[in-house]
Design a protein around this motif. Sequence first.
Motif, PDB file in Angstrom:
ATOM      1  N   GLY A 149     -33.515 -38.437 -46.865  1.00 21.43           N
ATOM      2  CA  GLY A 149     -33.820 -37.036 -46.650  1.00 21.43           C
ATOM      3  C   GLY A 149     -32.628 -36.162 -46.959  1.00 21.43           C
ATOM      4  O   GLY A 149     -31.600 -36.634 -47.485  1.00 21.43           O
ATOM      5  N   TYR A 150     -32.754 -34.866 -46.633  1.00 17.78           N
ATOM      6  CA  TYR A 150     -31.687 -33.909 -46.865  1.00 17.78           C
ATOM      7  C   TYR A 150     -31.372 -33.150 -45.576  1.00 17.78           C
ATOM      8  O   TYR A 150     -32.297 -32.776 -44.831  1.00 17.78           O
ATOM      9  N   ILE A 151     -30.103 -32.934 -45.333  1.00 17.45           N
ATOM     10  CA  ILE A 151     -29.675 -32.091 -44.212  1.00 17.45           C
ATOM     11  C   ILE A 151     -29.844 -30.641 -44.645  1.00 17.45           C
ATOM     12  O   ILE A 151     -29.248 -30.203 -45.640  1.00 17.45           O
ATOM     13  N   ILE A 152     -30.654 -29.897 -43.911  1.00 18.41           N
ATOM     14  CA  ILE A 152     -30.906 -28.504 -44.293  1.00 18.41           C
ATOM     15  C   ILE A 152     -30.299 -27.506 -43.307  1.00 18.41           C
ATOM     16  O   ILE A 152     -30.182 -26.324 -43.599  1.00 18.41           O
ATOM     17  N   GLU A 153     -29.916 -27.985 -42.123  1.00 17.47           N
ATOM     18  CA  GLU A 153     -29.312 -27.083 -41.140  1.00 17.47           C
ATOM     19  C   GLU A 153     -28.392 -27.859 -40.213  1.00 17.47           C
ATOM     20  O   GLU A 153     -28.724 -28.959 -39.780  1.00 17.47           O
ATOM     21  N   ILE A 154     -27.217 -27.279 -39.945  1.00 17.37           N
ATOM     22  CA  ILE A 154     -26.284 -27.825 -38.957  1.00 17.37           C
ATOM     23  C   ILE A 154     -26.279 -26.879 -37.767  1.00 17.37           C
ATOM     24  O   ILE A 154     -25.990 -25.692 -37.902  1.00 17.37           O
ATOM     25  N   MET A 155     -26.625 -27.387 -36.614  1.00 17.78           N
ATOM     26  CA  MET A 155     -26.688 -26.544 -35.418  1.00 17.78           C
ATOM     27  C   MET A 155     -25.282 -26.223 -34.914  1.00 17.78           C
ATOM     28  O   MET A 155     -24.308 -26.872 -35.287  1.00 17.78           O
ATOM     29  N   ASN A 156     -25.198 -25.209 -34.083  1.00 11.12           N
ATOM     30  CA  ASN A 156     -23.897 -24.761 -33.579  1.00 11.12           C
ATOM     31  C   ASN A 156     -23.153 -25.906 -32.894  1.00 11.12           C
ATOM     32  O   ASN A 156     -23.744 -26.674 -32.124  1.00 11.12           O
ATOM     33  N   ARG A 157     -21.840 -25.993 -33.164  1.00 11.06           N
ATOM     34  CA  ARG A 157     -21.006 -27.032 -32.585  1.00 11.06           C
ATOM     35  C   ARG A 157     -20.384 -26.550 -31.276  1.00 11.06           C
ATOM     36  O   ARG A 157     -19.891 -25.419 -31.201  1.00 11.06           O
TER      37      ARG A 157
ATOM     38  N   LYS B 236     -22.803 -41.332 -38.901  1.00  7.55           N
ATOM     39  CA  LYS B 236     -21.854 -41.907 -39.851  1.00  7.55           C
ATOM     40  C   LYS B 236     -21.899 -41.098 -41.137  1.00  7.55           C
ATOM     41  O   LYS B 236     -22.956 -40.613 -41.534  1.00  7.55           O
ATOM     42  N   GLY B 237     -20.771 -40.960 -41.795  1.00  2.00           N
ATOM     43  CA  GLY B 237     -20.726 -40.257 -43.069  1.00  2.00           C
ATOM     44  C   GLY B 237     -19.714 -40.904 -43.993  1.00  2.00           C
ATOM     45  O   GLY B 237     -18.538 -40.991 -43.666  1.00  2.00           O
ATOM     46  N   VAL B 238     -20.173 -41.371 -45.147  1.00  2.00           N
ATOM     47  CA  VAL B 238     -19.304 -42.014 -46.130  1.00  2.00           C
ATOM     48  C   VAL B 238     -19.699 -41.554 -47.530  1.00  2.00           C
ATOM     49  O   VAL B 238     -20.863 -41.690 -47.920  1.00  2.00           O
ATOM     50  N   GLY B 239     -18.757 -40.976 -48.263  1.00  2.00           N
ATOM     51  CA  GLY B 239     -18.994 -40.619 -49.652  1.00  2.00           C
ATOM     52  C   GLY B 239     -20.122 -39.634 -49.861  1.00  2.00           C
ATOM     53  O   GLY B 239     -20.864 -39.745 -50.853  1.00  2.00           O
ATOM     54  N   GLY B 240     -20.279 -38.682 -48.954  1.00  6.75           N
ATOM     55  CA  GLY B 240     -21.325 -37.674 -49.108  1.00  6.75           C
ATOM     56  C   GLY B 240     -22.700 -38.126 -48.663  1.00  6.75           C
ATOM     57  O   GLY B 240     -23.678 -37.383 -48.804  1.00  6.75           O
ATOM     58  N   LEU B 241     -22.811 -39.331 -48.131  1.00  4.94           N
ATOM     59  CA  LEU B 241     -24.072 -39.847 -47.614  1.00  4.94           C
ATOM     60  C   LEU B 241     -23.947 -39.976 -46.097  1.00  4.94           C
ATOM     61  O   LEU B 241     -22.985 -40.549 -45.586  1.00  4.94           O
ATOM     62  N   TYR B 242     -24.939 -39.430 -45.384  1.00 12.64           N
ATOM     63  CA  TYR B 242     -24.856 -39.360 -43.927  1.00 12.64           C
ATOM     64  C   TYR B 242     -26.013 -40.114 -43.282  1.00 12.64           C
ATOM     65  O   TYR B 242     -27.166 -39.990 -43.714  1.00 12.64           O
ATOM     66  N   GLU B 243     -25.695 -40.887 -42.257  1.00 12.45           N
ATOM     67  CA  GLU B 243     -26.735 -41.526 -41.460  1.00 12.45           C
ATOM     68  C   GLU B 243     -27.111 -40.566 -40.331  1.00 12.45           C
ATOM     69  O   GLU B 243     -26.254 -40.140 -39.555  1.00 12.45           O
TER      70      GLU B 243
ATOM     71  N   ASP C 146     -22.531 -34.034 -35.509  1.00 11.68           N
ATOM     72  CA  ASP C 146     -23.322 -32.815 -35.719  1.00 11.68           C
ATOM     73  C   ASP C 146     -24.785 -33.050 -35.380  1.00 11.68           C
ATOM     74  O   ASP C 146     -25.379 -34.061 -35.771  1.00 11.68           O
ATOM     75  N   ARG C 147     -25.367 -32.103 -34.666  1.00 13.06           N
ATOM     76  CA  ARG C 147     -26.811 -32.050 -34.496  1.00 13.06           C
ATOM     77  C   ARG C 147     -27.367 -31.316 -35.712  1.00 13.06           C
ATOM     78  O   ARG C 147     -26.941 -30.205 -36.019  1.00 13.06           O
ATOM     79  N   VAL C 148     -28.314 -31.933 -36.389  1.00 10.97           N
ATOM     80  CA  VAL C 148     -28.793 -31.380 -37.660  1.00 10.97           C
ATOM     81  C   VAL C 148     -30.312 -31.401 -37.733  1.00 10.97           C
ATOM     82  O   VAL C 148     -30.988 -32.103 -36.965  1.00 10.97           O
ATOM     83  N   LYS C 149     -30.838 -30.623 -38.691  1.00 10.72           N
ATOM     84  CA  LYS C 149     -32.248 -30.684 -39.046  1.00 10.72           C
ATOM     85  C   LYS C 149     -32.347 -31.262 -40.450  1.00 10.72           C
ATOM     86  O   LYS C 149     -31.561 -30.888 -41.333  1.00 10.72           O
ATOM     87  N   ILE C 150     -33.295 -32.178 -40.644  1.00  9.64           N
ATOM     88  CA  ILE C 150     -33.465 -32.800 -41.954  1.00  9.64           C
ATOM     89  C   ILE C 150     -34.891 -32.592 -42.447  1.00  9.64           C
ATOM     90  O   ILE C 150     -35.824 -32.412 -41.655  1.00  9.64           O
TER      91      ILE C 150
ATOM     92  N   ALA D 148     -26.350 -33.744 -47.967  1.00 11.16           N
ATOM     93  CA  ALA D 148     -26.305 -32.351 -47.535  1.00 11.16           C
ATOM     94  C   ALA D 148     -26.699 -31.443 -48.687  1.00 11.16           C
ATOM     95  O   ALA D 148     -26.332 -31.695 -49.844  1.00 11.16           O
ATOM     96  N   ARG D 149     -27.454 -30.423 -48.399  1.00  9.58           N
ATOM     97  CA  ARG D 149     -27.835 -29.446 -49.403  1.00  9.58           C
ATOM     98  C   ARG D 149     -26.598 -28.739 -49.961  1.00  9.58           C
ATOM     99  O   ARG D 149     -25.584 -28.580 -49.293  1.00  9.58           O
ATOM    100  N   GLY D 150     -26.695 -28.281 -51.217  1.00  8.99           N
ATOM    101  CA  GLY D 150     -25.572 -27.627 -51.879  1.00  8.99           C
ATOM    102  C   GLY D 150     -25.104 -26.355 -51.212  1.00  8.99           C
ATOM    103  O   GLY D 150     -23.957 -25.949 -51.381  1.00  8.99           O
TER     104      GLY D 150
END
Length: 290
Positions: A54-62, A8-15, A42-46, A27-29
């Motif tokens: 936490g912070y999303i630091i990597e988005i894996m290939n889609r 889920k993603g709302v207003g820049g905040l992601y579950e 998205d499959r991500v690393k936090i 998400a990191r800047g």
Amino acid sequence: MQEGIITKGVGGLYEVKTDNKTYQCRARGLFRKKKITPLVGDRVKIDEIQDDNGYIIEIMNRSTELIRPPVANVNQAIIVFAIKKPMPNFWLLDRFLILAEKENLDVVICINKVDLDSSEEIEKINKIYEKAGYKIINTSCKKDLGINELRNVLQNKISVFSGPSGVGKSTLLNMIQPNLQLKTGDVSKKTSRGKHTTRHTELMELENGGWVLDTPGFSSLELSFIEEDELELYFNEIHDLSEHCKFRGCKHNKEPKCAVKEAVEKNEISKFRYENYLLFLNELKDNRRY
């Protein structure tokens, strides 16, 4: 560092759901600098996890990326429309089919509320889209028709449920898995259109395996991502006949001795599917002028 999936993603905040729990992440800047927006699916690393944040630091290939709804890594589209209340919009259905075909998604067309119309009309629509190569499931939540079949096709897939507002997407998902408890709404008597009940895109895990995305209804879909010459590829029944046209590169519009036009005249190809093809072709031509 942990791996998970954005649900889920709302207003820049992601579950982000990991194997252990769900975290609220930003998400990191660096993603803004690269003009990359995290998407549901998205499959991500936090990292930098404190408590449940936490912070999303990597988005894996889609593997896939849809524009509308904006989701990633979907491998199946369930396109839902009602036989009545609201009346089916085949122009919109065909546009979404193009998007699903472009992304190489498995496609299932769900004709909902079949208790509201005659079996003859439903069978007519079934035949048109079955001939175009699509799997059709007829459903009725009131009569509990087709729900098990729909549940089975969702197993072990990441599926997007999409279609106009009011066709019963959320109600169907509640029938498939009652503990989802999605909000549902009625069709407006004034406009004959559905009232929006889904406000955001959310990825939900199913008990029998798989994930589904319930998405806000949509009313338009840009086709600017395809070329004129590509269009027939997304109308399977038209593309299958194109090799029998006299002229190579036939657009099936004004050209003589066109096998597609002949098939339309013989009712071998749906007239409204062909008319939608022409509408989209003219739209693409107009777009290229600007």
